[in-house]
Design a protein around this motif. Sequence first.
Motif, PDB file in Angstrom:
ATOM      1  N   TYR A 260       0.830  -1.208   0.000  1.00 42.94           N
ATOM      2  CA  TYR A 260       0.000   0.000   0.000  1.00 42.94           C
ATOM      3  C   TYR A 260       0.865   1.259   0.000  1.00 42.94           C
ATOM      4  O   TYR A 260       0.529   2.253  -0.655  1.00 42.94           O
ATOM      5  N   SER A 261       1.972   1.211   0.711  1.00 43.77           N
ATOM      6  CA  SER A 261       2.880   2.357   0.729  1.00 43.77           C
ATOM      7  C   SER A 261       3.446   2.634  -0.656  1.00 43.77           C
ATOM      8  O   SER A 261       3.574   3.796  -1.069  1.00 43.77           O
ATOM      9  N   GLU A 262       3.782   1.564  -1.380  1.00 41.63           N
ATOM     10  CA  GLU A 262       4.301   1.715  -2.742  1.00 41.63           C
ATOM     11  C   GLU A 262       3.292   2.382  -3.669  1.00 41.63           C
ATOM     12  O   GLU A 262       3.658   2.991  -4.669  1.00 41.63           O
ATOM     13  N   GLN A 263       2.010   2.258  -3.324  1.00 40.65           N
ATOM     14  CA  GLN A 263       0.951   2.843  -4.148  1.00 40.65           C
ATOM     15  C   GLN A 263       0.444   4.170  -3.569  1.00 40.65           C
ATOM     16  O   GLN A 263      -0.604   4.667  -3.981  1.00 40.65           O
ATOM     17  N   ASP A 264       1.214   4.709  -2.610  1.00 38.47           N
ATOM     18  CA  ASP A 264       0.880   5.991  -1.976  1.00 38.47           C
ATOM     19  C   ASP A 264      -0.447   5.956  -1.231  1.00 38.47           C
ATOM     20  O   ASP A 264      -1.103   6.996  -1.055  1.00 38.47           O
ATOM     21  N   LEU A 265      -0.839   4.783  -0.767  1.00 38.91           N
ATOM     22  CA  LEU A 265      -2.039   4.648   0.072  1.00 38.91           C
ATOM     23  C   LEU A 265      -1.582   4.650   1.527  1.00 38.91           C
ATOM     24  O   LEU A 265      -1.583   3.633   2.221  1.00 38.91           O
ATOM     25  N   ASN A 266      -1.170   5.830   1.974  1.00 34.22           N
ATOM     26  CA  ASN A 266      -0.429   5.942   3.221  1.00 34.22           C
ATOM     27  C   ASN A 266      -1.258   5.561   4.452  1.00 34.22           C
ATOM     28  O   ASN A 266      -0.759   4.900   5.365  1.00 34.22           O
ATOM     29  N   LYS A 267      -2.522   5.975   4.494  1.00 38.40           N
ATOM     30  CA  LYS A 267      -3.354   5.670   5.664  1.00 38.40           C
ATOM     31  C   LYS A 267      -3.597   4.168   5.786  1.00 38.40           C
ATOM     32  O   LYS A 267      -3.566   3.618   6.893  1.00 38.40           O
ATOM     33  N   THR A 268      -3.825   3.531   4.649  1.00 35.85           N
ATOM     34  CA  THR A 268      -4.025   2.080   4.677  1.00 35.85           C
ATOM     35  C   THR A 268      -2.736   1.370   5.073  1.00 35.85           C
ATOM     36  O   THR A 268      -2.752   0.418   5.861  1.00 35.85           O
ATOM     37  N   ALA A 269      -1.617   1.843   4.546  1.00 34.41           N
ATOM     38  CA  ALA A 269      -0.324   1.264   4.909  1.00 34.41           C
ATOM     39  C   ALA A 269      -0.081   1.396   6.408  1.00 34.41           C
ATOM     40  O   ALA A 269       0.367   0.441   7.064  1.00 34.41           O
ATOM     41  N   LEU A 270      -0.394   2.559   6.953  1.00 32.00           N
ATOM     42  CA  LEU A 270      -0.189   2.791   8.385  1.00 32.00           C
ATOM     43  C   LEU A 270      -0.999   1.813   9.223  1.00 32.00           C
ATOM     44  O   LEU A 270      -0.489   1.244  10.201  1.00 32.00           O
ATOM     45  N   SER A 271      -2.256   1.583   8.830  1.00 32.99           N
ATOM     46  CA  SER A 271      -3.085   0.650   9.600  1.00 32.99           C
ATOM     47  C   SER A 271      -2.525  -0.766   9.531  1.00 32.99           C
ATOM     48  O   SER A 271      -2.584  -1.519  10.520  1.00 32.99           O
ATOM     49  N   MET A 272      -1.948  -1.144   8.375  1.00 38.23           N
ATOM     50  CA  MET A 272      -1.343  -2.472   8.250  1.00 38.23           C
ATOM     51  C   MET A 272      -0.116  -2.598   9.144  1.00 38.23           C
ATOM     52  O   MET A 272       0.094  -3.617   9.807  1.00 38.23           O
ATOM     53  N   TYR A 273       0.717  -1.562   9.166  1.00 36.31           N
ATOM     54  CA  TYR A 273       1.922  -1.593   9.997  1.00 36.31           C
ATOM     55  C   TYR A 273       1.562  -1.660  11.485  1.00 36.31           C
ATOM     56  O   TYR A 273       2.250  -2.324  12.268  1.00 36.31           O
ATOM     57  N   LYS A 274       0.494  -0.994  11.869  1.00 35.12           N
ATOM     58  CA  LYS A 274       0.073  -1.047  13.273  1.00 35.12           C
ATOM     59  C   LYS A 274      -0.403  -2.450  13.643  1.00 35.12           C
ATOM     60  O   LYS A 274      -0.131  -2.941  14.747  1.00 35.12           O
ATOM     61  N   GLU A 275      -1.143  -3.084  12.733  1.00 33.62           N
ATOM     62  CA  GLU A 275      -1.560  -4.472  12.974  1.00 33.62           C
ATOM     63  C   GLU A 275      -0.340  -5.375  13.104  1.00 33.62           C
ATOM     64  O   GLU A 275      -0.281  -6.250  13.970  1.00 33.62           O
ATOM     65  N   ALA A 276       0.632  -5.173  12.221  1.00 33.03           N
ATOM     66  CA  ALA A 276       1.853  -5.987  12.249  1.00 33.03           C
ATOM     67  C   ALA A 276       2.589  -5.802  13.571  1.00 33.03           C
ATOM     68  O   ALA A 276       3.069  -6.785  14.175  1.00 33.03           O
ATOM     69  N   TYR A 277       2.683  -4.575  14.015  1.00 32.25           N
ATOM     70  CA  TYR A 277       3.367  -4.274  15.277  1.00 32.25           C
ATOM     71  C   TYR A 277       2.672  -4.949  16.463  1.00 32.25           C
ATOM     72  O   TYR A 277       3.324  -5.568  17.305  1.00 32.25           O
ATOM     73  N   ALA A 278       1.341  -4.852  16.503  1.00 32.77           N
ATOM     74  CA  ALA A 278       0.591  -5.427  17.627  1.00 32.77           C
ATOM     75  C   ALA A 278       0.771  -6.937  17.712  1.00 32.77           C
ATOM     76  O   ALA A 278       0.774  -7.509  18.810  1.00 32.77           O
ATOM     77  N   LEU A 279       0.936  -7.585  16.580  1.00 28.92           N
ATOM     78  CA  LEU A 279       1.065  -9.042  16.566  1.00 28.92           C
ATOM     79  C   LEU A 279       2.459  -9.534  16.944  1.00 28.92           C
ATOM     80  O   LEU A 279       2.611 -10.644  17.457  1.00 28.92           O
ATOM     81  N   CYS A 280       3.481  -8.730  16.672  1.00 27.93           N
ATOM     82  CA  CYS A 280       4.839  -9.231  16.908  1.00 27.93           C
ATOM     83  C   CYS A 280       5.458  -8.725  18.205  1.00 27.93           C
ATOM     84  O   CYS A 280       6.464  -9.281  18.657  1.00 27.93           O
ATOM     85  N   ILE A 281       4.876  -7.705  18.832  1.00 27.48           N
ATOM     86  CA  ILE A 281       5.472  -7.161  20.053  1.00 27.48           C
ATOM     87  C   ILE A 281       5.500  -8.235  21.141  1.00 27.48           C
ATOM     88  O   ILE A 281       4.520  -8.958  21.357  1.00 27.48           O
ATOM     89  N   GLY A 282       6.637  -8.385  21.773  1.00 31.25           N
ATOM     90  CA  GLY A 282       6.816  -9.404  22.800  1.00 31.25           C
ATOM     91  C   GLY A 282       7.119 -10.783  22.257  1.00 31.25           C
ATOM     92  O   GLY A 282       7.364 -11.715  23.023  1.00 31.25           O
ATOM     93  N   ARG A 283       7.123 -10.906  20.936  1.00 39.60           N
ATOM     94  CA  ARG A 283       7.371 -12.220  20.321  1.00 39.60           C
ATOM     95  C   ARG A 283       8.610 -12.214  19.428  1.00 39.60           C
ATOM     96  O   ARG A 283       9.291 -13.213  19.319  1.00 39.60           O
ATOM     97  N   ASP A 284       8.845 -11.098  18.739  1.00 39.97           N
ATOM     98  CA  ASP A 284       9.955 -11.007  17.796  1.00 39.97           C
ATOM     99  C   ASP A 284      10.495  -9.581  17.869  1.00 39.97           C
ATOM    100  O   ASP A 284       9.913  -8.662  17.284  1.00 39.97           O
TER     101      ASP A 284
END
Length: 210
Positions: free
Chosen positions: A153-177
Amino acid sequence: MKKLLPFFLLTIMPLLYSCRNNSHFANSILLSADSLMQSRPDSSLYLLEQISDPQKIKKGNRALYCLLLTQARYKNYILVQNDSLIKIAIDYYRNSKNQERLAKSYFYLGCVYLEQRKLPAAIDFYLKALDIMPKGKDPVFLSMIYSHLGDCYSEQDLNKTALSMYKEAYALCIGRDSLRTCYNLKNIANAFLLGQQWDSTYYYYKRHYP
């Protein structure tokens, strides 16, 4: 890693050579490669390359071979730009009960298309992987999917959608990786930077570089 590899070779290779001439050779390789994939992907790749004639492996093991070889190459930063191998895995797992392996096969096909810069196709297969991944299974893998979606999404300049994906990714990996956690913090900060949200950019960069 370099110190551990000789020990690994000394312990596993006698087993492999003893199995080379019987029907359990490929299965032994695949089990060993799968178990080492997260901690020593270079060793997994080496093992998989010992299977000299994968066309002769029975269908279930051949599908796993195709998935693991694609995964090992990806984890060793070898460009994966041919989709024929991972599609063998997808064709098999579509008709099996192993939804987790099908999800991973979809993910790595998405990675092939990402390498080819076919972003809509990559997104489609990442979303398919998310949709069929069994609930509660492998949150770090789910984090990888969301992170890759964010990149698309970032590559396509869909910044808000990219941000929401990165936040989901962060929430899933914190404390694990921890490494993936830092990577996602940087991506979140970069997304806020592109959106000119300076306070949030500073906040997440500070968390990435404490």
